[in-house]
Structure formats: C-alpha cells, structure tokens
Design a protein around this motif. Structure first.
Motif, PDB file in Angstrom:
ATOM      1  N   PRO A   1      68.208 122.189 -54.862  1.00  0.00           N
ATOM      2  CA  PRO A   1      69.111 121.235 -55.506  1.00  0.00           C
ATOM      3  C   PRO A   1      70.280 121.923 -56.200  1.00  0.00           C
ATOM      4  CG  PRO A   1      66.812 120.764 -56.048  1.00  0.00           C
ATOM      5  CD  PRO A   1      66.841 122.112 -55.388  1.00  0.00           C
ATOM      6  N   MET A   2      71.362 121.175 -56.377  1.00  0.00           N
ATOM      7  CA  MET A   2      72.526 121.718 -57.063  1.00  0.00           C
ATOM      8  C   MET A   2      72.152 122.186 -58.464  1.00  0.00           C
ATOM      9  SD  MET A   2      75.638 119.129 -55.988  1.00  0.00           S
ATOM     10  CE  MET A   2      76.865 120.038 -56.978  1.00  0.00           C
ATOM     11  N   TYR A   3      71.445 121.340 -59.198  1.00  0.00           N
ATOM     12  CA  TYR A   3      71.025 121.651 -60.569  1.00  0.00           C
ATOM     13  C   TYR A   3      69.551 121.296 -60.706  1.00  0.00           C
ATOM     14  CZ  TYR A   3      76.097 121.296 -61.268  1.00  0.00           C
ATOM     15  OH  TYR A   3      77.460 121.442 -61.155  1.00  0.00           O
ATOM     16  N   SER A   4      68.859 122.016 -61.557  1.00  0.00           N
ATOM     17  CA  SER A   4      67.448 121.691 -61.780  1.00  0.00           C
ATOM     18  C   SER A   4      67.312 120.364 -62.509  1.00  0.00           C
ATOM     19  CB  SER A   4      66.755 122.810 -62.570  1.00  0.00           C
ATOM     20  OG  SER A   4      67.366 122.985 -63.843  1.00  0.00           O
ATOM     21  N   SER A   5      68.347 120.001 -63.288  1.00  0.00           N
ATOM     22  CA  SER A   5      68.354 118.736 -64.021  1.00  0.00           C
ATOM     23  C   SER A   5      69.742 118.518 -64.597  1.00  0.00           C
ATOM     24  CB  SER A   5      67.335 118.775 -65.169  1.00  0.00           C
ATOM     25  OG  SER A   5      67.775 119.678 -66.187  1.00  0.00           O
ATOM     26  N   PRO A   6      70.064 117.269 -64.982  1.00  0.00           N
ATOM     27  CA  PRO A   6      71.346 117.036 -65.672  1.00  0.00           C
ATOM     28  C   PRO A   6      71.464 117.850 -66.955  1.00  0.00           C
ATOM     29  CG  PRO A   6      70.414 114.963 -64.912  1.00  0.00           C
ATOM     30  CD  PRO A   6      69.356 116.014 -64.704  1.00  0.00           C
ATOM     31  N   ASP A   7      70.332 118.050 -67.629  1.00  0.00           N
ATOM     32  CA  ASP A   7      70.360 118.841 -68.864  1.00  0.00           C
ATOM     33  C   ASP A   7      70.780 120.276 -68.572  1.00  0.00           C
ATOM     34  OD1 ASP A   7      69.603 116.697 -70.403  1.00  0.00           O
ATOM     35  OD2 ASP A   7      67.470 117.230 -70.445  1.00  0.00           O
TER      36      ASP A   7
END
Length: 208
Positions: free
Chosen positions: A71-77
């Motif tokens: 994924p691009m980021y592991s999370s929005p955080d």
C-alpha cells in the motif's frame, strides 16, 4: 475519457517534477517556513508531502512489478505523521529527502516493463487502477503543488493538454455536469479549489 495517454502522463510527471524540485531548491529555511498556497501548511509541509508522495507511489510501483501487495501508506495517520515530521526538518534536509525520493521513483518507474504497467494496484483512496495511472497521479501532485508553493508558477505555466486532462479528471470526481466558461488556466484553478479570476461561480472547496 480524458484523451491522455500513458506517454502523456509520464511526460507531465517529469515536467511537473522539474518545476517543483527547481523551485524548492531555491528556498532557504526562512522562505520554506513561510505559508504555502494551501491553508494551514507551510512550504515545508508541502515539500514534505510531495516527497512522501513519491515514496508512497514507489510502493505502488513495487506492487505492480512484484505482485506483492504494498500500500501507499500503512495508514492515514502514517501519511500525516510523515508530513509533520518532514515539516520539522531544516530546508536542506527536506530538499535532500525530496531529491532522493524523486530519484528513487524515477528509477523504479523506468524498471517497469510493458506488462507490469497493466497490473492493478490500489490507491490511498481505495481505488483499484492499472499501474499506468501512477504517472498521472504523480503528474497531478507535482504540477498542482508547484503552483501551491507560491514562488511564481501559475496554472498558466502548465501545459494546456495537462490542464485539459486535469479539468476532465476533477470534473468527473466532483460530479459536475457543467463547468464555467473562461480561460483554461482559470477554469482549472477554480475546479481545483485554488485562487482564480472567475466571477459569479460557487465555491467548490479544496481538491488534492
């Protein structure tokens, strides 16, 4: 249909990257700490965002090349934390991160072969798209945010064909049946929620 091609997107991503990186390199710590064109963000926040976006799109390139879900980021955080930590760096450190992230993304995209570009990946917004969309996603980021840096570049400095493709893209995402008449750069700025010269149009709010 936007009428844009994969080659167009690659060309615009390279053009916008050159604009953004060149302008960022001219900023010292004081000027980079000044407000950007985005409410609540300094130029450091903006540079950190563009650098982090290069790293994140690099994850999608790896996904397309290897088939391993990345994924691009592991999370929005995590995305927000990367931007905030980047905004706390000195200008030279932040520019170094930007330059390295840009280099790595360029090398990674150059390593994709014909069939790789047709593999599907998932954007940070949860859309499943072919990898051919990755250069377009990058082109939007670097071109629009080159304007947001507030160092003199405007939508009028961006290629007309890119602006036309961007208008089509934003119009579809906003679900607009009609768009106002006016010069293409001003219409694009309006649809993107940036300052514009169009009169008598409703506020659309920010985009990207």
């Amino acid at each position: 249909m936007t009428g844009r091609t994969h080659a167009d997107s690659l060309k615009w991503a390279e053009h916008g990257t050159g604009l953004f990186v060149t302008q960022a390199a001219l900023l010292d710590d004081q000027s980079m700490s000044a407000p950007s064109g985005l409410p609540g963000w300094t130029r450091k926040h903006l540079v950190a965002h563009v650098a982090a976006n290069a790293d994140a799109l690099g994850n999608l390139v790896r996904w397309a090349r290897t088939g391993e879900r990345t994924p691009m980021y592991s999370s929005p955080d995590q995305r927000n934390a990367d931007i905030e930590s980047g905004a706390a760096l000195a200008a030279d450190e932040l520019t170094a991160w930007l330059n390295e992230a840009v280099r790595k993304l360029s090398v990674a995209m150059a390593a994709l072969h014909g069939d790789d570009w047709h593999n599907e990946v998932v954007t940070a917004q949860g859309r499943t798209v072919p990898a051919t969309e990755i250069p377009w996603l990058r082109a939007r980021e670097v071109c629009v945010h080159a304007v947001d840096l507030g160092t003199g570049t405007t939508f009028a400095d961006l290629p007309d064909a890119f602006l036309s493709a961007l208008v089509t893209d934003i119009r579809g995402k906003r679900g607009l049946d009609e768009i106002p008449d006016g010069p293409l750069p001003e219409v694009t700025a309006y649809l993107a929620g940036r300052p514009h010269s169009l009169a008598g149009v409703p506020d659309l709010g920010p985009w990207l």
